[in-house]
Design an enzyme around this catalytic site. Sequence first.
Site, PDB file in Angstrom:
ATOM      1  N   HIS A  62      51.295  98.157  89.669  1.00 37.90           N
ATOM      2  CA  HIS A  62      50.298  97.649  88.725  1.00 37.90           C
ATOM      3  C   HIS A  62      50.838  97.590  87.302  1.00 37.90           C
ATOM      4  CE1 HIS A  62      46.405  97.038  86.794  1.00 37.90           C
ATOM      5  NE2 HIS A  62      46.838  97.901  85.905  1.00 37.90           N
ATOM      6  N   GLU A 105      46.650  87.844 102.892  1.00 37.28           N
ATOM      7  CA  GLU A 105      47.556  88.928 102.507  1.00 37.28           C
ATOM      8  C   GLU A 105      47.701  89.966 103.612  1.00 37.28           C
ATOM      9  OE1 GLU A 105      45.950  90.837  99.016  1.00 37.28           O
ATOM     10  OE2 GLU A 105      43.896  90.463  99.663  1.00 37.28           O
ATOM     11  N   CYS A 164      49.805  83.451  94.899  1.00 36.22           N
ATOM     12  CA  CYS A 164      49.482  84.177  93.675  1.00 36.22           C
ATOM     13  C   CYS A 164      50.179  85.527  93.573  1.00 36.22           C
ATOM     14  CB  CYS A 164      47.975  84.361  93.522  1.00 36.22           C
ATOM     15  SG  CYS A 164      47.209  85.351  94.828  1.00 36.22           S
ATOM     16  N   ASP A 191      50.958  92.141  98.898  1.00 35.95           N
ATOM     17  CA  ASP A 191      50.496  92.921 100.037  1.00 35.95           C
ATOM     18  C   ASP A 191      51.026  92.365 101.353  1.00 35.95           C
ATOM     19  OD1 ASP A 191      49.178  94.956  98.782  1.00 35.95           O
ATOM     20  OD2 ASP A 191      47.207  94.025  98.857  1.00 35.95           O
TER      21      ASP A 191
END
Length: 585
Positions: free
Chosen positions: A199, A440, A511, A464
């Site tokens: 993150h 994902e 994305c 993911d």
Amino acid sequence: MTENNARKEIVLEGIAASAGVAHGKAFVYLHNELEVPCLDLHESEIDGEIERFNRAILETRAQINDVRKKIEGSLGEGEAHIFDAHLLVLEDIALIDEVLGEVRQSKKNVEYCYDNVTRRYMSFFSSMEDEYLKERVTDIKDVSRRVLHNLIGLKKVDLGELDENSVVVSQDLTPSDTADLDRDKLLAFITDAGGKTGHSVIMARSLGIPAVVGLHDATHRIRSGDEILVDGYDGIVVINPSENRLFQYSKVASDRHRLEAIYRSILPEPSATVDGHEISLMANIDGARDMEMAVKTGADGVGLFRTEGLFLHHHGYPSEEVQYQEYAAVAKAAPNQPVIVRTLDIGGDKTTGGLEYQEDDSFMGFRAIRFCLVNTDVFKTQLRAILRASAEGLLKIMYPMISGLPELREANRILAVVKDELRTEGHAFDEEIEVGAMVEIPSAAVIVDLLAAEADFLSIGTNDLIQYLIAVDRLNDRVADLYQPAHPAVLRMLQRILDDGRAAKIPVGICGEIAGDPVYASLLLGLGADSLSMSSSLLPEVKYLIRKTKITAARALVEEVLEMSDTALIVARLEAFRKETVGIE
């Protein structure tokens, strides 16, 4: 001679995670367990120790009340109510009496006795079968840490109060840590742990600031106030850099600025290849504050609006009105351009407030759409806010972590209920709003034809998808080197998803982080992606590459690498193609 200049230059090597060079002062942010001292007391010191405990209780009460007022003002009385439970824990007579008794009997310092007593309480409540009582453990832990901070004399570090030109140094940074960061004062991140898709790294790229991760022991070797040089290109961190080192890196920065000027020069031009093949280049954002850069870099819209940033910033569940204002602001900032709003994706590396669940594997646990379909009040509130904001622009809704049709259908059922409620209440919204799903999870990748029959678009979340496909936790630095986007299985899976989407005549975008990596851009173009969504700071270089590429060459590249079996050789071929295409360094 200052202390920093007297210290020897030290070079650390880690993983280059976000490009750039930065030079600033270290801000060491640690969130380990507190080290509670154990001291013997003289009989004459006991009364003073008890008085110190009373002052810490009063100080902690004032802090909790301040937090309560802040949350009540931003989120409402319902969310602030949790701090009433914290006050009850703080002022529990039985707990306080037990601490005071232990101080007198053991003749140990009060923080040591308080820590012992609260740990016993937490152990007791953890063993209870009643879920409500089990939840008291979190309250006790939070309150006890506040009291211990005050007793030991430590201030809780606030990442919202950085000094100018700060380089944040941490073991790792969670989304909750970064939610309140003062972005105007932040120059770079460096962390002991982490990989390229953590993150903090994603946030660093979105801000266009350097980041180096996987340094292992940076927090042990760097002190707050040290001068730090961060090289986000090669993954190097220099503590107390020499004048010669700074001169060398000033040239690196100058050369990079020259390249960036070349990349930015083509921003007004269409996102199309030399031979006229168009592909949308869109921005990933965390909220309205990211829209200025998205607009400045000429993004063709927003391909991923990560709404959990709003929840993390508010430390809980923001009201419908708070969410509406944020979504509407983004819609208005991107007139006549699509904005894909991903519904709440809490879990994995993102936990906040009442959304925290301790799981052995939170990435494959109770998160994202799974959480929303159980907590329908939270989900409906968000859908109401998105729908209302859709009257202000071209918003689209996207569900994360769809593993099969039942989840997609249930989410759409709830959406239909919310639409009916808004119609009854007289609220305007886009009646034709498009709804899509993220691909994902491998199970979703295998049934693209089925999902396409009940969705308006699909978006591949490669971060993911890759970790699930090759069984590598992307946040575990012990296996970070195994996280390989160029693994032949990943490339074949991407080909299958995009081929199936094309056969179903449904748009499929990408994305994940590789969408903004110039090494992979031509490959994704050749595979047939309809759009690439990335951090705005990465868009100029990717657009420059696309405009220098021929679609025929990109498709030939795909055919070539799909025949290769060695991941390292595939990456080398992709890097060579990028250099041949761009023609500059």
